[in-house]
Design a protein around this motif. Structure first.
Motif, PDB file in Angstrom:
ATOM      1  N   TYR A 188      -4.205  -2.426  34.220  1.00 35.03           N
ATOM      2  CA  TYR A 188      -4.456  -3.505  35.165  1.00 35.03           C
ATOM      3  C   TYR A 188      -3.775  -4.779  34.660  1.00 35.03           C
ATOM      4  CZ  TYR A 188      -8.023  -0.690  37.445  1.00 35.03           C
ATOM      5  OH  TYR A 188      -8.679   0.312  38.126  1.00 35.03           O
TER       6      TYR A 188
ATOM      7  N   GLU B 204      -7.791   4.306  41.590  1.00 40.29           N
ATOM      8  CA  GLU B 204      -7.647   2.866  41.531  1.00 40.29           C
ATOM      9  C   GLU B 204      -8.953   2.162  41.844  1.00 40.29           C
ATOM     10  OE1 GLU B 204      -4.659   1.656  44.214  1.00 40.29           O
ATOM     11  OE2 GLU B 204      -5.006  -0.490  43.962  1.00 40.29           O
TER      12      GLU B 204
ATOM     13  N   PHE C 142      -4.828  -3.357  39.874  1.00 36.33           N
ATOM     14  CA  PHE C 142      -4.391  -2.033  39.412  1.00 36.33           C
ATOM     15  C   PHE C 142      -2.865  -1.952  39.361  1.00 36.33           C
ATOM     16  CE2 PHE C 142      -4.785   2.510  38.948  1.00 36.33           C
ATOM     17  CZ  PHE C 142      -3.736   3.062  39.667  1.00 36.33           C
TER      18      PHE C 142
END
Lengths: 115, 111
Positions: free
Chosen positions: B35, A103, B45
């Motif tokens: 995203y 992420e 995210f």
């Protein structure tokens, strides 16, 4: 929750001036990135930074751009001589993992307007 | 270089309708991420897919990664006004850790 912080939120500058955009990544993250987004367009990769050096950069990241991690917390993007087409939102991001990045945590962005 | 394309560019739906955005890469990806960017906000995210043919669900969102690891999709069931925003896919190839973003699909939901 930890977050990426960016300053300034908005900067207006004259063409040809130098600009420094600042970012404080999340403290235990290892990879740092700069992306930019021209209004209404896609998010474009500029540069990634790991272990105090650039690990990858795009064609956009030419000699006018530089990045630095001057201390243990800040990560800066410098544009040496701004052009009109540098007007965009600049996002800093960080991630914890190497290799497969996992992420990306983005900051809220710094809007740069070049007149 | 690697290119990531998304369609459609825009989608207007009535609240309660389904929505799908598609992502295609010019090269095989090692992984793909999704995203969401709210108007005036920054990308946030949603998920990462790594395996060929992988399907992941998050409540009303379903994400798929193609068998050839060159395409992906995001499907939202029964959209709500809170789903408004631009959805970006972002792919990474095996050459490095750079994420290449698609052009995004802007979702607008009419109440």
């Amino acid at each position: 929750e930890p977050e990426v912080t960016q300053t300034p939120s908005h900067q207006v500058t004259q063409m040809g001036q130098e600009v420094i955009l600042r970012c404080v990544p999340i403290s235990n993250h290892l990879y740092f990135y700069w992306y930019r987004q021209i209004l209404g367009q896609k998010v474009e990769f500029l540069v990634s930074f790991y272990n105090n050096e650039i690990s990858e950069k795009s064609e956009i990241f030419d000699d006018q751009f530089s990045v630095e991690r001057p201390d243990g917390s800040n990560f800066t993007l410098k544009i040496r001589s701004t052009k009109l087409e540098d007007s965009a939102m600049y996002f800093c991001a960080s991630s914890r993992l190497a290799g497969v990045p996992g992420e990306l945590f983005f900051g809220e962005g710094s809007r740069l307007t070049v007149l | 270089g690697q290119q990531v394309m998304q369609i459609p560019q825009y989608q207007h739906v009535q609240e309660g309708e389904d929505f799908t955005t598609y992502c295609n890469s010019s090269t095989t990806l090692s992984n793909i991420q999704w995203y969401k960017q709210r108007p005036g906000g920054h990308p946030v995210f949603l998920i990462q897919l790594v395996k060929s043919g992988e399907v992941k669900k998050q409540k009303r969102l379903t994400f798929q990664f193609g068998e050839a690891k060159k395409n992906s999709s995001l499907h939202i069931t029964a959209t709500q006004t809170t789903d408004v925003g631009t959805y970006f896919c972002a792919g990474q190839n095996n050459a490095g850790n750079m994420l290449t973003f698609g052009g995004g699909t802007r979702l607008m939901v009419k109440p």
